[in-house]
Scaffold this motif. Structure first.
Motif, PDB file in Angstrom:
ATOM      1  N   MET A  29       0.867  -1.174   0.000  1.00  0.00           N
ATOM      2  CA  MET A  29       0.000   0.000   0.000  1.00  0.00           C
ATOM      3  C   MET A  29       0.906   1.227   0.000  1.00  0.00           C
ATOM      4  O   MET A  29       1.502   1.575   1.015  1.00  0.00           O
ATOM      5  CB  MET A  29      -0.891   0.022   1.235  1.00  0.00           C
ATOM      6  N   THR A  30       1.022   1.863  -1.156  1.00  0.00           N
ATOM      7  CA  THR A  30       1.920   3.010  -1.292  1.00  0.00           C
ATOM      8  C   THR A  30       1.175   4.206  -1.864  1.00  0.00           C
ATOM      9  O   THR A  30       0.117   4.061  -2.489  1.00  0.00           O
ATOM     10  CB  THR A  30       3.091   2.676  -2.237  1.00  0.00           C
ATOM     11  N   MET A  59     -11.239   6.108   0.577  1.00  0.00           N
ATOM     12  CA  MET A  59     -10.008   5.348   0.763  1.00  0.00           C
ATOM     13  C   MET A  59      -9.084   6.023   1.774  1.00  0.00           C
ATOM     14  O   MET A  59      -8.422   5.338   2.550  1.00  0.00           O
ATOM     15  CB  MET A  59      -9.296   5.151  -0.573  1.00  0.00           C
ATOM     16  N   ARG A  60      -9.062   7.323   1.795  1.00  0.00           N
ATOM     17  CA  ARG A  60      -8.239   8.016   2.798  1.00  0.00           C
ATOM     18  C   ARG A  60      -8.744   7.714   4.199  1.00  0.00           C
ATOM     19  O   ARG A  60      -7.948   7.477   5.113  1.00  0.00           O
ATOM     20  CB  ARG A  60      -8.242   9.520   2.551  1.00  0.00           C
ATOM     21  N   ALA A  61     -10.061   7.694   4.379  1.00  0.00           N
ATOM     22  CA  ALA A  61     -10.625   7.362   5.696  1.00  0.00           C
ATOM     23  C   ALA A  61     -10.262   5.935   6.093  1.00  0.00           C
ATOM     24  O   ALA A  61      -9.897   5.665   7.245  1.00  0.00           O
ATOM     25  CB  ALA A  61     -12.139   7.543   5.682  1.00  0.00           C
ATOM     26  N   PHE A  62     -10.351   5.008   5.134  1.00  0.00           N
ATOM     27  CA  PHE A  62      -9.996   3.620   5.416  1.00  0.00           C
ATOM     28  C   PHE A  62      -8.524   3.491   5.772  1.00  0.00           C
ATOM     29  O   PHE A  62      -8.156   2.829   6.747  1.00  0.00           O
ATOM     30  CB  PHE A  62     -10.326   2.748   4.200  1.00  0.00           C
ATOM     31  N   LEU A  63      -7.648   4.151   5.030  1.00  0.00           N
ATOM     32  CA  LEU A  63      -6.215   4.084   5.299  1.00  0.00           C
ATOM     33  C   LEU A  63      -5.856   4.740   6.635  1.00  0.00           C
ATOM     34  O   LEU A  63      -4.976   4.257   7.349  1.00  0.00           O
ATOM     35  CB  LEU A  63      -5.429   4.726   4.157  1.00  0.00           C
ATOM     36  N   ARG A  64      -6.541   5.821   6.958  1.00  0.00           N
ATOM     37  CA  ARG A  64      -6.316   6.468   8.258  1.00  0.00           C
ATOM     38  C   ARG A  64      -6.675   5.492   9.377  1.00  0.00           C
ATOM     39  O   ARG A  64      -5.939   5.341  10.352  1.00  0.00           O
ATOM     40  CB  ARG A  64      -7.132   7.760   8.361  1.00  0.00           C
ATOM     41  N   TYR A  65      -7.789   4.802   9.226  1.00  0.00           N
ATOM     42  CA  TYR A  65      -8.210   3.799  10.200  1.00  0.00           C
ATOM     43  C   TYR A  65      -7.164   2.682  10.304  1.00  0.00           C
ATOM     44  O   TYR A  65      -6.783   2.272  11.404  1.00  0.00           O
ATOM     45  CB  TYR A  65      -9.570   3.229   9.786  1.00  0.00           C
ATOM     46  N   GLU A  75       2.951   3.335   7.402  1.00  0.00           N
ATOM     47  CA  GLU A  75       3.207   4.664   6.852  1.00  0.00           C
ATOM     48  C   GLU A  75       1.877   5.409   6.745  1.00  0.00           C
ATOM     49  O   GLU A  75       0.879   4.831   6.330  1.00  0.00           O
ATOM     50  CB  GLU A  75       3.837   4.561   5.461  1.00  0.00           C
ATOM     51  N   PRO A  76       1.859   6.688   7.081  1.00  0.00           N
ATOM     52  CA  PRO A  76       0.610   7.453   6.998  1.00  0.00           C
ATOM     53  C   PRO A  76       0.314   7.897   5.554  1.00  0.00           C
ATOM     54  O   PRO A  76       0.240   9.086   5.250  1.00  0.00           O
ATOM     55  CB  PRO A  76       0.870   8.641   7.914  1.00  0.00           C
ATOM     56  N   ILE A  77       0.121   6.931   4.669  1.00  0.00           N
ATOM     57  CA  ILE A  77      -0.060   7.282   3.256  1.00  0.00           C
ATOM     58  C   ILE A  77      -1.347   8.045   3.003  1.00  0.00           C
ATOM     59  O   ILE A  77      -1.472   8.718   1.992  1.00  0.00           O
ATOM     60  CB  ILE A  77       0.061   6.056   2.333  1.00  0.00           C
TER      61      ILE A  77
END
Length: 94
Positions: A29-30, A59-65, A75-77
């Motif tokens: 996940m990059t 997707m940003r909300a999911f990645l933040r979670y 990594e906080p992508i």
């Protein structure tokens, strides 16, 4: 969240999974992967900025979670890609 909102999150994640075409690990996940997805939606699928931005925000909300709450990614992508700018429309009213 409302039932419909949850369903839309599943739908938008499904669109991303279709784009990548395979299961990926957290290490895969990059930012580049998401930048490519955004470019794909704009240039190849010809989606409107509104459609792209709904999917990007989901997707940003999911990645933040995944980063902040579950530590599944390291990594906080979610901070590295943003919704796209919609072209401004200048209307002339008569």
């Amino acid at each position: 969240m409302a039932k419909r909102t949850i369903q839309e999150h599943y739908n938008n994640f499904g669109y991303f999974k279709t784009y990548i075409g395979k299961e990926i690990s957290a290490d895969e996940m990059t930012t580049e992967l998401f930048d490519g997805w955004i470019t794909y939606m704009i240039e190849e699928m010809n989606y409107t900025p509104g459609t792209v931005n709904i999917r990007v925000r989901t997707m940003r909300a999911f990645l933040r979670y995944c980063y902040e709450d579950k530590a599944w990614i390291h990594e906080p992508i979610h901070k590295s890609f943003k919704p796209i700018r919609a072209p401004s429309l200048n209307y002339v009213f008569k």
